[in-house]
Every structure is written in structure tokens, then in C-alpha cells.
Enzyme design. Structure first.
Site, PDB file in Angstrom:
ATOM      1  N   LYS A  45      19.283-106.142 -71.881  1.00  0.00           N
ATOM      2  CA  LYS A  45      19.711-106.715 -73.156  1.00  0.00           C
ATOM      3  C   LYS A  45      21.220-107.008 -73.119  1.00  0.00           C
ATOM      4  O   LYS A  45      21.945-106.484 -72.264  1.00  0.00           O
ATOM      5  CB  LYS A  45      19.380-105.748 -74.286  1.00  0.00           C
ATOM      6  CG  LYS A  45      20.042-104.377 -74.161  1.00  0.00           C
ATOM      7  CD  LYS A  45      19.457-103.385 -75.160  1.00  0.00           C
ATOM      8  CE  LYS A  45      20.156-102.035 -75.055  1.00  0.00           C
ATOM      9  NZ  LYS A  45      19.558-101.054 -75.986  1.00  0.00           N
ATOM     10  N   TYR A 268      53.877-107.582 -80.892  1.00  0.00           N
ATOM     11  CA  TYR A 268      53.733-107.653 -82.344  1.00  0.00           C
ATOM     12  C   TYR A 268      54.040-106.310 -82.988  1.00  0.00           C
ATOM     13  O   TYR A 268      53.527-105.275 -82.572  1.00  0.00           O
ATOM     14  CB  TYR A 268      52.309-108.051 -82.722  1.00  0.00           C
ATOM     15  CG  TYR A 268      51.969-109.495 -82.401  1.00  0.00           C
ATOM     16  CD1 TYR A 268      52.677-110.539 -82.996  1.00  0.00           C
ATOM     17  CD2 TYR A 268      50.937-109.787 -81.530  1.00  0.00           C
ATOM     18  CE1 TYR A 268      52.351-111.862 -82.712  1.00  0.00           C
ATOM     19  CE2 TYR A 268      50.602-111.103 -81.243  1.00  0.00           C
ATOM     20  CZ  TYR A 268      51.313-112.136 -81.842  1.00  0.00           C
ATOM     21  OH  TYR A 268      50.995-113.430 -81.568  1.00  0.00           O
TER      22      TYR A 268
END
Ligand code: PLP
Length: 383
Positions: A45, A268
Site C-alpha cells: 500500500k 526563517y
């Protein structure tokens, strides 16, 4: 410029590189197949936990797995479209899914309730081909599968439909909530009750399956006819009992280096300020490529033969490494993640640094990195 010259001076690929090592998947599958008492289902999956569903599926099928499992019908159909003909089971689908598609591609379907069962049976009755279903019990997750009060109703309806020829009950399945912490005794007991009840209705599913990777490796009492393993294929043992091999290696060349003074704020929000003069390197992988933002401070990369720390906030496109006095130059390759053979950070470390699951790190990787697949040497064309 001659053609030969053009070729000689062509830039090498400077993009980040995600290498998927199918030899590791092969070795892990062989280990899991030895651990499993009987059959082994390779769960591929989420694109094979980010490694490529078809590639992981084929590798697993040639190294000990007998069947495949995925969450959704779309994932199952995608495997068929890749030309894979091995048995495939899917277990997480809305009632109103395209069951005709499942029947056409001979895909097994797990049913968590009567509504699913009826919907599939209705389509199968029209096609004349019985739907292959696995009755899915909730054995302690409260997530998927039929809750215990609905078990009798589900089994009795399945029995009736089987008699009528629209379904064949080939499996009974559960899933363990607690297997990573040792034997999941309540889960085991619930599954035993469920299976007994299924038999009492007269159904005789060929395969009972309960164990995922953790229980496959540590709790043989849960193996029955089939173990469903996903994480283990790509090197994760959620129970921590077994050393499996990581199958990805993520690298990127340094884009630039700069010298900075003490007190320089980085990235940042200036979440890190250089405590003394140092040298910084920019590595072009950020959260857009699956680097967990929470991993800094703490995370490191292998660069110039040393473990060096990431500093400042993780950006979408890049991270900054404090290289100090290490002889790092633009173009040097940082190893961000790998199996750990050469001292590079491992998946387990990234999961810890990022305060997340190794599974989540793997399924998030990729982004802009160029993929290279290393095939397993004994890989035949598995169908
Ligand atoms: C993902 C999943 C598995 C595989 O679990 P791993 O721990 O990755 O081996 C098995 N069964 C179900 C129902 C799943 O959702």
C-alpha cells in the site's frame, strides 16, 4: 563544439537522488517468509511505502511472498495494470466502490460489514462470477472491520450469499492494535472468538490472517495460514525485535557554502543563531521532499565523512548544515538517509528526530529527488 566534446562536458545529474535498493527488500522478504508459519502476503500500500508498489511487489513475490495486499481497490487495480497476476487483497473501500472492477481484475475484497458484502454480492450475481471475500473483524482497533456485535450477522449473511453462489468466503481477517508492544492477547482472543463464530455458521475460510510485521516476527500464535507484512519489507520492525535492512538512500549535493560570523541568524524566524564563526552548507532537500520539519534541531547528515547537524528551520526546498571546520565544498554529496552502513543517518533516527513514525518518513520521501532502482540480482519476472 563536437558531439564528443558536448558529451564530455555535459553536466552530471546534480539533483537529489533517492535510491531504492530492492536487494534489501528481497533480503527482508526472505527473512519474513522464514518467520511466517505458512503464507506471506506482501503489503504494498501507499506505493509500497514510497518505494514503488510494483517493484516491491515483484521483488517480494520472487523472494517468498505468495500474495499481495493493499488498502484500496485503486491500488489493487494499479498492480494488475502493471501486469501482476498474483492474488491481491484490498481492505479499505467505501461501500459504493466499483466492485465490477474488482471482479473483472480478480481482486479479493475484505468486507467489514453486511453493507459491503451485499454491494459486492449484488454485482457478482449479475456477472455470474462469485466475489472472493475475506470477512474482516475488528479485533481491537476500533478502526476498520466489523465490530463484535455485528459478527454473527455478517457471518450469517455471508453464509447465505455463499450458498446462493454470489460470494466465496476465502478468508477471515483481523488486525492487531498492540502487537508492537508484545503479544496482543486481547486481539488474539477476539480473533479466536470471531473465527469460531464464522465456523459455527458453516463457513470454512481457507485462510485466517491476523499478523502484520510485528506479530509475524514476534508472535507465532498469530500466524495462522497467512501473515500480512508491509513495513518489514522495507526495513521497519515496529516491534523492534529484528534488525531488517533499510531499502532507501537519499543523497543531495551541496549547493553552496558560506562563512558566517558569530550571531548570524539562520533561516526563517532565526530559530538558530551561530554561537561562533562557522561555515554553513545548503542542501537542497526540504519538507517538500519529505524532510520532517520537526527534525531540527537534532537531525544530522553525513557530509565530508562526518555527522554534521542541521540548523535553523527546515524550509520547503532546503536545509542548512553547520559544517564548522569540515572541509565541505559545493558539489560534495550529503547522505541524508540510508541503511547505516557508512555512518549515515538511518530511518529510525529520522523518525526519532522528526517525532514521527518511520513509516511516515518513508511515505513522505520523494518529492523532487530522482529515483534510481537497484534491482535484486535473483529477480525473475514475477507475475
Ligand atoms: C498496513 C497493514 C498491514 C501491514 O502492516 P505492517 O505493520 O506494515 O506490516 C496489514 N494489515 C492491514 C489491515 C494493514 O492496514
Amino acid at each position: 563544439m563536437t558531439a564528443a566534446h558536448a558529451l564530455a562536458s555535459a553536466p552530471t545529474d546534480t539533483r537529489p537522488r533517492l535510491e531504492v535498493d530492492l536487494t534489501a527488500v528481497a533480503a527482508n522478504t526472505e527473512h519474513l517468509a522464514r518467520a511466517a508459519t505458512k503464507g506471506l502476503m506482501a503489503v504494498v500500500k501507499a506505493d509500497g511505502f514510497g518505494h514503488g508498489a510494483a517493484a516491491v511487489a515483484r521483488t517480494a513475490l520472487t523472494h517468498g511472498a505468495n500474495s499481495l495486499g493493499v488498502a484500496t481497490l485503486a491500488e489493487a487495480v494499479a498492480l494488475r495494470e502493471e501486469g501482476i497476476t498474483a492474488p491481491v487483497l484490498c481492505w479499505l473501500n467505501p461501500v459504493a466502490s466499483d466492485w465490477e472492477l474488482a471482479l473483472r481484475h480478480r481482486i479479493d475484497v475484505a468486507v467489514p460489514g453486511v453493507a459491503h458484502l451485499d454491494a459486492i454480492a449484488a454485482v457478482a450475481a449479475c456477472t455470474g462470477v462469485p466475489a472472493r471475500v475475506h470477512l474482516h473483524a475488528d479485533t481491537g482497533m476500533a478502526r476498520d472491520g466489523a465490530p463484535a456485535p455485528q459478527w454473527v450477522g455478517l457471518a450469517e449473511r455471508a453464509r447465505r450469499l455463499e450458498r446462493g453462489g454470489s460470494v466465496r468466503v476465502v478468508g477471515a481477517m483481523g488486525h492487531l492494535a498492540l502487537a508492537a508492544g508484545g503479544p496482543d492477547l486481547p486481539g488474539r482472543a477476539a480473533f479466536t472468538r470471531f473465527h469460531r463464530l464464522v465456523r459455527r455458521t458453516g463457513l470454512r475460510p481457507q485462510v485466517r490472517h491476523l499478523a502484520a510485521t510485528a506479530a509475524t516476527l514476534a508472535d507465532p500464535a498469530t500466524h495462522y495460514e497467512l501473515c500480512r507484512v508491509g513495513a518489514g519489507l522495507v526495513g521497519i520492525d515496529p516491534g523492534g525485535t529484528t534488525a531488517l535492512r533499510g531499502a532507501v538512500r537519499l543523497t543531495a549535493p551541496v549547493v553552496s557554502v558560506r562563512d558566517v560570523r558569530a550571531g548570524t541568524g539562520v533561516g526563517y524566524g532565526h530559530t538558530w543563531t551561530a554561537p561562533h564563526r562557522t561555515r554553513l552548507a545548503l542542501v537542497p532537500l526540504g519538507y517538500g521532499d519529505g524532510i520532517p520539519p520537526a527534525a531540527v534541531p537534532g537531525a544530522e547528515v553525513l557530509l565530508a565523512g562526518r555527522r554534521l547537524p542541521l540548523v535553523g528551520a527546515v524550509s520547503m526546498d532546503g536545509v542548512v548544515v553547520d559544517v564548522g571546520d569540515a572541509p565541505v565544498r559545493a558539489g560534495d554529496v550529503a547522505v541524508v538517509l540510508g541503511p547505516g552502513d557508512h555512518g549515515e543517518p538511518t530511518l529510525a533516527e529520522w523518525a526519532r528526530w522528526g517525532r514521527t513514525l518511520p513509516h511516515a518518513v518513508l511515505t513522505g520521501l520523494g518529492g523532487r529527488a530522482v529515483r534510481h532502482v537497484v534491482t535484486a540480482p535473483t529477480l525473475r519476472s514475477a507475475r
